[in-house]
Design a protein around this motif. Structure first.
Motif, PDB file in Angstrom:
ATOM      1  N   LEU A   1      98.356 -60.999 -11.422  1.00 49.27           N
ATOM      2  CA  LEU A   1      98.370 -61.636 -12.106  1.00 49.27           C
ATOM      3  C   LEU A   1      97.759 -60.612 -13.372  1.00 49.27           C
ATOM      4  CD1 LEU A   1      98.968 -64.828 -13.614  1.00 49.27           C
ATOM      5  CD2 LEU A   1      96.249 -64.657 -13.178  1.00 49.27           C
ATOM      6  N   MET A   2      97.061 -60.046 -13.019  1.00 45.24           N
ATOM      7  CA  MET A   2      96.169 -59.114 -13.994  1.00 45.24           C
ATOM      8  C   MET A   2      96.599 -57.644 -13.987  1.00 45.24           C
ATOM      9  SD  MET A   2      93.877 -60.975 -14.489  1.00 45.24           S
ATOM     10  CE  MET A   2      92.307 -60.375 -15.606  1.00 45.24           C
ATOM     11  N   ALA A   3      97.929 -57.414 -13.575  1.00 48.59           N
ATOM     12  CA  ALA A   3      98.854 -56.223 -13.847  1.00 48.59           C
ATOM     13  C   ALA A   3      99.146 -55.982 -15.677  1.00 48.59           C
ATOM     14  CB  ALA A   3     100.344 -56.504 -12.929  1.00 48.59           C
ATOM     15  N   GLN A   4      99.111 -54.849 -16.085  1.00 48.43           N
ATOM     16  CA  GLN A   4      99.431 -55.284 -17.824  1.00 48.43           C
ATOM     17  C   GLN A   4     100.619 -55.555 -18.094  1.00 48.43           C
ATOM     18  OE1 GLN A   4      98.237 -51.101 -19.405  1.00 48.43           O
ATOM     19  NE2 GLN A   4      96.505 -51.124 -19.179  1.00 48.43           N
ATOM     20  N   GLU A   5     101.481 -55.321 -17.042  1.00 51.86           N
ATOM     21  CA  GLU A   5     103.028 -56.168 -17.621  1.00 51.86           C
ATOM     22  C   GLU A   5     103.250 -57.758 -17.430  1.00 51.86           C
ATOM     23  OE1 GLU A   5     102.843 -51.584 -16.008  1.00 51.86           O
ATOM     24  OE2 GLU A   5     102.020 -53.835 -15.505  1.00 51.86           O
ATOM     25  N   THR A   6     102.301 -58.306 -17.049  1.00 48.99           N
ATOM     26  CA  THR A   6     102.303 -59.618 -16.743  1.00 48.99           C
ATOM     27  C   THR A   6     101.908 -60.024 -18.559  1.00 48.99           C
ATOM     28  OG1 THR A   6     101.500 -59.444 -14.789  1.00 48.99           O
ATOM     29  CG2 THR A   6     101.715 -61.733 -15.387  1.00 48.99           C
ATOM     30  N   GLU A   7     102.820 -61.011 -18.480  1.00 47.57           N
ATOM     31  CA  GLU A   7     102.828 -61.904 -19.992  1.00 47.57           C
ATOM     32  C   GLU A   7     101.333 -62.829 -20.240  1.00 47.57           C
ATOM     33  OE1 GLU A   7     106.461 -62.737 -21.922  1.00 47.57           O
ATOM     34  OE2 GLU A   7     107.038 -60.111 -20.687  1.00 47.57           O
ATOM     35  N   ILE A   8     100.325 -62.318 -20.372  1.00 47.32           N
ATOM     36  CA  ILE A   8      99.445 -63.777 -20.467  1.00 47.32           C
ATOM     37  C   ILE A   8      98.208 -62.960 -21.422  1.00 47.32           C
ATOM     38  CG2 ILE A   8      99.455 -64.826 -18.138  1.00 47.32           C
ATOM     39  CD1 ILE A   8      96.407 -63.039 -17.641  1.00 47.32           C
ATOM     40  N   GLY A   9      97.719 -64.115 -22.072  1.00 47.40           N
ATOM     41  CA  GLY A   9      96.486 -63.698 -23.317  1.00 47.40           C
ATOM     42  C   GLY A   9      95.391 -63.680 -22.482  1.00 47.40           C
ATOM     43  N   PRO A  10      94.810 -63.086 -23.509  1.00 47.76           N
ATOM     44  CA  PRO A  10      93.490 -61.782 -23.521  1.00 47.76           C
ATOM     45  C   PRO A  10      91.909 -63.162 -23.005  1.00 47.76           C
ATOM     46  CG  PRO A  10      94.033 -62.503 -26.238  1.00 47.76           C
ATOM     47  CD  PRO A  10      95.262 -62.539 -25.629  1.00 47.76           C
ATOM     48  N   HIS A  11      92.384 -64.329 -23.362  1.00 48.51           N
ATOM     49  CA  HIS A  11      91.083 -65.735 -22.635  1.00 48.51           C
ATOM     50  C   HIS A  11      91.720 -65.687 -21.429  1.00 48.51           C
ATOM     51  CE1 HIS A  11      91.456 -67.076 -27.531  1.00 48.51           C
ATOM     52  NE2 HIS A  11      89.694 -66.641 -26.951  1.00 48.51           N
TER      53      HIS A  11
ATOM     54  N   GLY B   1      87.909 -63.491  -6.878  1.00 51.68           N
ATOM     55  CA  GLY B   1      86.268 -62.924  -7.086  1.00 51.68           C
ATOM     56  C   GLY B   1      86.577 -61.359  -6.771  1.00 51.68           C
ATOM     57  N   ARG B   2      87.659 -60.651  -6.215  1.00 52.11           N
ATOM     58  CA  ARG B   2      87.735 -59.289  -5.838  1.00 52.11           C
ATOM     59  C   ARG B   2      88.169 -58.168  -7.207  1.00 52.11           C
ATOM     60  NH1 ARG B   2      89.836 -57.166  -0.935  1.00 52.11           N
ATOM     61  NH2 ARG B   2      88.195 -55.491  -1.363  1.00 52.11           N
ATOM     62  N   ILE B   3      88.678 -59.504  -8.145  1.00 50.06           N
ATOM     63  CA  ILE B   3      89.641 -58.339  -9.155  1.00 50.06           C
ATOM     64  C   ILE B   3      88.410 -58.262 -10.199  1.00 50.06           C
ATOM     65  CG2 ILE B   3      91.417 -58.662 -10.825  1.00 50.06           C
ATOM     66  CD1 ILE B   3      93.050 -60.358  -7.752  1.00 50.06           C
ATOM     67  N   HIS B   4      88.710 -57.250 -11.547  1.00 55.98           N
ATOM     68  CA  HIS B   4      87.416 -56.749 -11.962  1.00 55.98           C
ATOM     69  C   HIS B   4      88.294 -55.878 -12.974  1.00 55.98           C
ATOM     70  CE1 HIS B   4      84.773 -58.504  -9.087  1.00 55.98           C
ATOM     71  NE2 HIS B   4      85.023 -57.384  -8.126  1.00 55.98           N
ATOM     72  N   ASP B   5      89.461 -55.713 -12.964  1.00 58.19           N
ATOM     73  CA  ASP B   5      90.240 -55.095 -13.887  1.00 58.19           C
ATOM     74  C   ASP B   5      91.757 -55.028 -14.313  1.00 58.19           C
ATOM     75  OD1 ASP B   5      91.431 -53.760 -12.177  1.00 58.19           O
ATOM     76  OD2 ASP B   5      90.088 -52.093 -12.262  1.00 58.19           O
ATOM     77  N   VAL B   6      92.508 -54.697 -15.449  1.00 61.52           N
ATOM     78  CA  VAL B   6      93.507 -54.937 -15.143  1.00 61.52           C
ATOM     79  C   VAL B   6      94.392 -53.489 -15.416  1.00 61.52           C
ATOM     80  CG1 VAL B   6      95.799 -55.975 -18.109  1.00 61.52           C
ATOM     81  CG2 VAL B   6      92.838 -57.417 -17.354  1.00 61.52           C
ATOM     82  N   LYS B   7      95.748 -53.282 -15.047  1.00 62.62           N
ATOM     83  CA  LYS B   7      95.711 -51.920 -14.904  1.00 62.62           C
ATOM     84  C   LYS B   7      97.047 -51.892 -14.383  1.00 62.62           C
ATOM     85  CE  LYS B   7      91.777 -49.524 -11.790  1.00 62.62           C
ATOM     86  NZ  LYS B   7      91.378 -49.260 -10.532  1.00 62.62           N
ATOM     87  N   PRO B   8      98.092 -51.192 -15.209  1.00 63.23           N
ATOM     88  CA  PRO B   8      99.325 -51.640 -14.901  1.00 63.23           C
ATOM     89  C   PRO B   8     100.001 -51.775 -13.419  1.00 63.23           C
ATOM     90  CG  PRO B   8      98.521 -49.065 -16.412  1.00 63.23           C
ATOM     91  CD  PRO B   8      97.538 -49.812 -16.312  1.00 63.23           C
TER      92      PRO B   8
ATOM     93  N   GLY C   1     102.460 -50.318 -11.329  1.00 63.89           N
ATOM     94  CA  GLY C   1     102.267 -49.005 -10.291  1.00 63.89           C
ATOM     95  C   GLY C   1     100.598 -48.276 -10.113  1.00 63.89           C
ATOM     96  N   GLU C   2      99.859 -48.725 -11.359  1.00 59.37           N
ATOM     97  CA  GLU C   2      98.515 -47.966 -10.904  1.00 59.37           C
ATOM     98  C   GLU C   2      98.417 -48.861  -9.557  1.00 59.37           C
ATOM     99  OE1 GLU C   2      94.259 -46.570 -12.907  1.00 59.37           O
ATOM    100  OE2 GLU C   2      96.015 -46.897 -14.037  1.00 59.37           O
ATOM    101  N   ILE C   3      98.100 -50.054  -9.661  1.00 61.42           N
ATOM    102  CA  ILE C   3      97.295 -51.328  -8.871  1.00 61.42           C
ATOM    103  C   ILE C   3      98.105 -50.437  -7.102  1.00 61.42           C
ATOM    104  CG2 ILE C   3      97.451 -53.363  -8.237  1.00 61.42           C
ATOM    105  CD1 ILE C   3      97.302 -54.440 -11.097  1.00 61.42           C
ATOM    106  N   ILE C   4      99.693 -50.728  -6.740  1.00 58.67           N
ATOM    107  CA  ILE C   4      99.971 -49.796  -6.310  1.00 58.67           C
ATOM    108  C   ILE C   4     100.094 -48.859  -5.503  1.00 58.67           C
ATOM    109  CG2 ILE C   4     102.249 -49.341  -5.374  1.00 58.67           C
ATOM    110  CD1 ILE C   4     103.605 -51.391  -6.944  1.00 58.67           C
ATOM    111  N   ARG C   5      99.888 -47.502  -6.747  1.00 59.32           N
ATOM    112  CA  ARG C   5      99.659 -46.595  -6.142  1.00 59.32           C
ATOM    113  C   ARG C   5      97.946 -46.148  -5.775  1.00 59.32           C
ATOM    114  NH1 ARG C   5     102.338 -45.285 -10.533  1.00 59.32           N
ATOM    115  NH2 ARG C   5     100.913 -45.022 -12.494  1.00 59.32           N
ATOM    116  N   GLU C   6      97.022 -47.060  -6.025  1.00 61.20           N
ATOM    117  CA  GLU C   6      95.349 -47.093  -5.721  1.00 61.20           C
ATOM    118  C   GLU C   6      95.587 -48.017  -4.252  1.00 61.20           C
ATOM    119  OE1 GLU C   6      93.175 -49.002  -8.630  1.00 61.20           O
ATOM    120  OE2 GLU C   6      93.362 -47.223 -10.358  1.00 61.20           O
ATOM    121  N   MET C   7      96.457 -49.188  -4.240  1.00 62.32           N
ATOM    122  CA  MET C   7      96.499 -49.693  -3.128  1.00 62.32           C
ATOM    123  C   MET C   7      96.981 -48.665  -1.750  1.00 62.32           C
ATOM    124  SD  MET C   7      98.093 -53.612  -3.474  1.00 62.32           S
ATOM    125  CE  MET C   7      97.693 -53.798  -1.802  1.00 62.32           C
ATOM    126  N   MET C   8      97.501 -47.849  -2.198  1.00 64.90           N
ATOM    127  CA  MET C   8      98.667 -47.079  -0.923  1.00 64.90           C
ATOM    128  C   MET C   8      97.178 -45.791  -0.468  1.00 64.90           C
ATOM    129  SD  MET C   8     100.284 -48.324   0.013  1.00 64.90           S
ATOM    130  CE  MET C   8     101.083 -46.992   1.466  1.00 64.90           C
TER     131      MET C   8
END
Length: 321
Positions: free
Chosen positions: A203-213, A291-298, A300-307
């Motif tokens: 939900l917090m990936a850059q590609e997900t279409e949600i607004g800044p609020h 509560g463990r999500i603190h940033d917005v990333k692409p 692909g980067e989320i997956i690379r960091e997970m691995m």
């Protein structure tokens, strides 16, 4: 990486993007699939089969990797009802991987299997695993109570639901509810799962279409900032603690019928909240893992960091032996 899920779906990593209504669109799904996971679009996002089919075609133009389509099934969903056109789109576009959720997919299995589809059914309780296997599903996804969306009414967390499900069926098992990084993914596979489903993190990936609020509200929220709505109609939904969700809970105290409650919980209310970037106006499916999500990333980067973190955890555990 090799698990029964990577082999079944033909993907590099056993990471499946959750089917978030209104948000799981081709741009996000393609980014997840291109990074080695399994991207998903959600049928309920689309008002017509034509719009649905157009986005399947768009998704196919954005990735040559496997992707998934989610079919949400209600008790009164019939193969010859409104879903028929959506099923036809799946057949015509030769969609290979289908996730079903809600009611039993049994009435639809002949059509899906006849089209060569691989079917994974999402369940909220391990008790349903054997039934999913018996009707011909190729895999199941078990949602722990921490999960966003519909985690069932049992109130049993992932660390219990996950292994119970592996004991109650022999087909591959995917776990959802609490997974957002390599540590939680490692725990899931160590407990016996074949893959993980990730919703709130994407939900917090850059590609997900949600607004800044909404983005900022999620970043500012804690693991205690979710609530359960729709318990009065035994269709519990874990939502971000918004005013819209609290209004639903308050109204439920009066014992309304489904018809009375429906204007507050229908999906179009949430869609409007997304479009207007007014998160307080609706219930918004969200897992406790926020509560463990603190940033917005692409994605692909989320997956690379997970691995990368997954491998770090493996080294840590191996060093203990």
């Amino acid at each position: 990486m090799k698990t029964r899920i990577t082999e079944l779906f033909g993907i590099e990593y056993p990471i499946i993007q959750g089917a978030m209504q209104w948000l799981s669109k081709p741009k996000l799904a393609a980014a997840v699939s291109n990074a080695g996971g399994l991207g998903t679009i959600n049928m309920t996002t689309y008002e017509t089969p034509d719009a649905f089919q157009a986005d399947i075609q768009l998704l196919k133009s954005l990735t040559d990797k496997p992707f998934c389509v989610n079919l949400s099934l209600l008790p009164d969903t019939k193969p010859d009802g409104p879903i028929k056109g959506f099923l036809q789109a799946i057949v015509e576009e030769k969609v290979r991987i289908i996730e079903t959720a809600g009611s039993s997919p049994k009435p639809f299995m002949d059509t899906l299997k006849g089209a060569g589809c691989v079917v994974m059914h999402k369940i909220p309780d391990s008790r349903f695993a054997h039934t999913a296997q018996a009707v011909g599903c190729d895999a199941v996804c078990i949602v722990g109570y921490e999960g966003g969306g519909h985690p069932g009414m049992a109130g049993v967390g992932s660390i219990v639901q996950w292994p119970l499900t592996t004991e109650r069926c022999t087909i591959p098992v995917v776990g959802a509810g609490g997974v957002c990084d390599g540590r939680s993914m490692y725990a899931a596979l160590a407990i016996g799962l074949d893959g993980v489903m990730v919703g709130t993190r994407f939900l917090m990936a850059q590609e997900t279409e949600i607004g800044p609020h909404l983005r900022q509200l999620v970043l500012d929220s804690k693991e205690t900032d979710t609530v359960l709505t729709q318990q009065s109609i035994r269709n519990a939904l874990r939502s971000l603690r918004t005013q819209g969700a609290l209004d639903i809970i308050e109204f439920e105290k009066s014992g309304p019928s489904f018809d009375e409650l429906y204007p507050m919980i229908r999906g179009t209310v949430t869609r409007a909240a997304f479009e207007q970037d007014d998160p307080q106006a609706a219930q918004i499916a969200m897992g406790q893992v926020l509560g463990r999500i603190h940033d917005v990333k692409p994605a692909g980067e989320i997956i690379r960091e997970m691995m990368a973190e997954f491998h770090q955890m493996h080294q840590r555990v191996s060093a203990m032996l």
